[in-house]
Scaffold this motif. Sequence first.
Motif, PDB file in Angstrom:
ATOM      1  N   PRO A 136       0.587  -1.136  -0.011  1.00 12.46           N
ATOM      2  CA  PRO A 136       0.040   0.032   0.022  1.00 12.46           C
ATOM      3  C   PRO A 136       0.724   1.291   0.045  1.00 12.46           C
ATOM      4  O   PRO A 136       1.691   1.335   0.784  1.00 12.46           O
ATOM      5  CB  PRO A 136      -0.903   0.006   1.443  1.00 12.46           C
ATOM      6  N   GLY A 137       0.450   2.190  -1.000  1.00  9.96           N
ATOM      7  CA  GLY A 137       0.993   3.409  -1.030  1.00  9.96           C
ATOM      8  C   GLY A 137       2.381   3.357  -1.822  1.00  9.96           C
ATOM      9  O   GLY A 137       3.071   4.480  -2.214  1.00  9.96           O
ATOM     10  N   VAL A 138       2.727   2.455  -2.546  1.00  7.69           N
ATOM     11  CA  VAL A 138       4.104   2.203  -3.273  1.00  7.69           C
ATOM     12  C   VAL A 138       3.492   1.668  -4.566  1.00  7.69           C
ATOM     13  O   VAL A 138       2.922   0.632  -4.920  1.00  7.69           O
ATOM     14  CB  VAL A 138       5.019   1.059  -2.699  1.00  7.69           C
ATOM     15  N   ARG A 139       3.671   2.779  -5.562  1.00  2.00           N
ATOM     16  CA  ARG A 139       3.160   2.477  -6.878  1.00  2.00           C
ATOM     17  C   ARG A 139       4.236   1.889  -7.633  1.00  2.00           C
ATOM     18  O   ARG A 139       4.191   0.969  -8.488  1.00  2.00           O
ATOM     19  CB  ARG A 139       2.799   3.521  -7.613  1.00  2.00           C
ATOM     20  N   SER A 140       5.441   2.440  -7.438  1.00  2.32           N
ATOM     21  CA  SER A 140       6.769   1.957  -8.177  1.00  2.32           C
ATOM     22  C   SER A 140       7.969   1.695  -7.218  1.00  2.32           C
ATOM     23  O   SER A 140       8.215   2.928  -6.692  1.00  2.32           O
ATOM     24  CB  SER A 140       6.923   2.792  -9.330  1.00  2.32           C
ATOM     25  N   ALA A 141       8.435   0.490  -7.321  1.00  4.85           N
ATOM     26  CA  ALA A 141       9.626   0.457  -6.262  1.00  4.85           C
ATOM     27  C   ALA A 141      10.946   0.902  -6.707  1.00  4.85           C
ATOM     28  O   ALA A 141      11.195   0.792  -7.914  1.00  4.85           O
ATOM     29  CB  ALA A 141       9.742  -1.065  -6.092  1.00  4.85           C
ATOM     30  N   PRO A 142      11.631   1.860  -6.033  1.00  9.30           N
ATOM     31  CA  PRO A 142      12.860   2.388  -6.272  1.00  9.30           C
ATOM     32  C   PRO A 142      13.848   1.047  -6.734  1.00  9.30           C
ATOM     33  O   PRO A 142      13.722   0.020  -6.364  1.00  9.30           O
ATOM     34  CB  PRO A 142      13.306   3.120  -5.029  1.00  9.30           C
ATOM     35  N   ALA A 143      14.958   1.445  -7.348  1.00  6.53           N
ATOM     36  CA  ALA A 143      15.876   0.142  -7.749  1.00  6.53           C
ATOM     37  C   ALA A 143      16.560  -0.254  -6.444  1.00  6.53           C
ATOM     38  O   ALA A 143      16.904  -1.569  -6.367  1.00  6.53           O
ATOM     39  CB  ALA A 143      16.881   1.022  -8.655  1.00  6.53           C
ATOM     40  N   TRP A 144      16.624   0.272  -5.321  1.00  6.26           N
ATOM     41  CA  TRP A 144      17.296  -0.201  -4.134  1.00  6.26           C
ATOM     42  C   TRP A 144      16.633  -1.220  -3.623  1.00  6.26           C
ATOM     43  O   TRP A 144      17.086  -2.281  -2.925  1.00  6.26           O
ATOM     44  CB  TRP A 144      17.811   1.031  -3.257  1.00  6.26           C
ATOM     45  N   VAL A 145      15.358  -1.410  -3.942  1.00  6.60           N
ATOM     46  CA  VAL A 145      14.383  -2.336  -3.156  1.00  6.60           C
ATOM     47  C   VAL A 145      14.559  -3.647  -3.791  1.00  6.60           C
ATOM     48  O   VAL A 145      14.985  -4.711  -3.001  1.00  6.60           O
ATOM     49  CB  VAL A 145      12.804  -2.208  -3.647  1.00  6.60           C
ATOM     50  N   GLY A 146      15.038  -3.891  -5.030  1.00 12.30           N
ATOM     51  CA  GLY A 146      15.383  -4.943  -5.638  1.00 12.30           C
ATOM     52  C   GLY A 146      16.684  -5.424  -5.200  1.00 12.30           C
ATOM     53  O   GLY A 146      16.917  -6.580  -4.747  1.00 12.30           O
ATOM     54  N   TRP A 147      17.523  -4.482  -5.082  1.00 16.75           N
ATOM     55  CA  TRP A 147      19.127  -5.069  -4.398  1.00 16.75           C
ATOM     56  C   TRP A 147      18.590  -5.300  -2.893  1.00 16.75           C
ATOM     57  O   TRP A 147      19.255  -6.302  -2.603  1.00 16.75           O
ATOM     58  CB  TRP A 147      19.932  -3.651  -4.373  1.00 16.75           C
ATOM     59  N   THR A 148      18.124  -4.684  -2.150  1.00 17.67           N
ATOM     60  CA  THR A 148      17.725  -5.092  -0.834  1.00 17.67           C
ATOM     61  C   THR A 148      17.166  -6.484  -0.610  1.00 17.67           C
ATOM     62  O   THR A 148      17.545  -7.242  -0.018  1.00 17.67           O
ATOM     63  CB  THR A 148      16.754  -4.058  -0.209  1.00 17.67           C
ATOM     64  N   HIS A 149      16.183  -6.773  -1.589  1.00 18.73           N
ATOM     65  CA  HIS A 149      15.276  -7.977  -1.784  1.00 18.73           C
ATOM     66  C   HIS A 149      16.558  -9.118  -1.918  1.00 18.73           C
ATOM     67  O   HIS A 149      16.586 -10.105  -1.084  1.00 18.73           O
ATOM     68  CB  HIS A 149      14.304  -8.084  -2.741  1.00 18.73           C
ATOM     69  N   ARG A 150      17.339  -8.990  -2.990  1.00 23.78           N
ATOM     70  CA  ARG A 150      18.289  -9.914  -3.170  1.00 23.78           C
ATOM     71  C   ARG A 150      19.202 -10.055  -1.917  1.00 23.78           C
ATOM     72  O   ARG A 150      19.600 -11.452  -1.572  1.00 23.78           O
ATOM     73  CB  ARG A 150      19.047  -9.548  -4.231  1.00 23.78           C
ATOM     74  N   TRP A 151      19.978  -9.191  -1.687  1.00 16.49           N
ATOM     75  CA  TRP A 151      20.799  -9.368  -0.563  1.00 16.49           C
ATOM     76  C   TRP A 151      20.312  -9.639   0.871  1.00 16.49           C
ATOM     77  O   TRP A 151      20.929 -10.323   1.534  1.00 16.49           O
ATOM     78  CB  TRP A 151      21.766  -8.146  -0.361  1.00 16.49           C
ATOM     79  N   SER A 152      19.081  -9.252   1.083  1.00 15.46           N
ATOM     80  CA  SER A 152      18.539  -9.748   2.496  1.00 15.46           C
ATOM     81  C   SER A 152      18.087 -11.335   2.111  1.00 15.46           C
ATOM     82  O   SER A 152      18.386 -11.877   3.400  1.00 15.46           O
ATOM     83  CB  SER A 152      17.164  -8.881   2.647  1.00 15.46           C
ATOM     84  N   GLY A 153      17.991 -11.836   1.054  1.00 15.18           N
ATOM     85  CA  GLY A 153      17.785 -13.139   0.723  1.00 15.18           C
ATOM     86  C   GLY A 153      19.002 -14.112   0.793  1.00 15.18           C
ATOM     87  O   GLY A 153      19.028 -15.145   1.631  1.00 15.18           O
ATOM     88  N   VAL A 154      20.239 -13.329   0.189  1.00 13.03           N
ATOM     89  CA  VAL A 154      21.364 -13.952   0.321  1.00 13.03           C
ATOM     90  C   VAL A 154      21.736 -14.191   1.864  1.00 13.03           C
ATOM     91  O   VAL A 154      22.164 -15.294   2.278  1.00 13.03           O
ATOM     92  CB  VAL A 154      22.288 -13.319  -0.415  1.00 13.03           C
TER      93      VAL A 154
END
Length: 192
Positions: free
Chosen positions: A89-107
Motif C-alpha cells: 500500500p502506498g508504493v506504486r513503483s519500487a525504487p531500484a534499491w528495493v530489488g537490491w535489498t530483496h536480493r541481498w536480504s535473501g542471500v
Amino acid sequence: MASVDASGPASRPGAGAGWRWALAAAVLGGVAVSGALAAYADAHPGDGTELFSLWFGSMVAAKSWLATGAVVLLAVQLLTALAMYGRLPGVRSAPAWVGWTHRWSGVTAFGLTLPVAFACVWSLGLEDEPARAAVHSVAGCLFFGAFTVKMLALRVRSLPGWVLPLLGGTVLTLLALTWTTSALWWFARGAA
C-alpha cells in the motif's frame, strides 16, 4: 523498478510452454535436495555434540539466534517483494534499491540458515518425536528444497507472473514454520 504484471509473461502472445519443463526440472532438483537432507539426517542420527556456539552460550542458543536473524530478514524479503510486485500500500513503483535489498536480504538470510542446518543435520539428525521436532525436521528439509526450486526458477524465462510469488511464499512459510518449531519454542521456554 516497475511493478510486475500479475498475468505474467506466459499470457503474452508467443510465450511458449517450455517454462513448464524447466519448472518441473527445478522441482525435481528441490525434491532431490530435500530428500538428500532427510536421508542423510535419518542415516546419521547424531549424538548431540555441540559443533559450535560462536559467541553464544551454547549451540542451541547460536542456532536459535541465527535462525531468528534469518526470519527477521524474511520480513524484509516479504516487504520488498510486495513493493516490487506493486502490492505494498502506498508504493506504486519500487525504487531500484528495493530489488537490491530483496536480493541481498535473501542471500544473507540463506547464509544464516546454513550453519543452523549443518548443526541440525550433523549433530541431531532427523527427529520424529515429539511431534514438534518431527514437524521441525520435515519443514527444515522442505525449506531447502523449496529454496532450491525458487533459485532455479529465477532463471526460467517466460514464467507466469504467479510462479515466483508462490515459490517465495512457500520458502517464507517453511522457514517460518521451521523457526516456530525450534527457535521460538526455545525462546518461549525461557532458555534465552
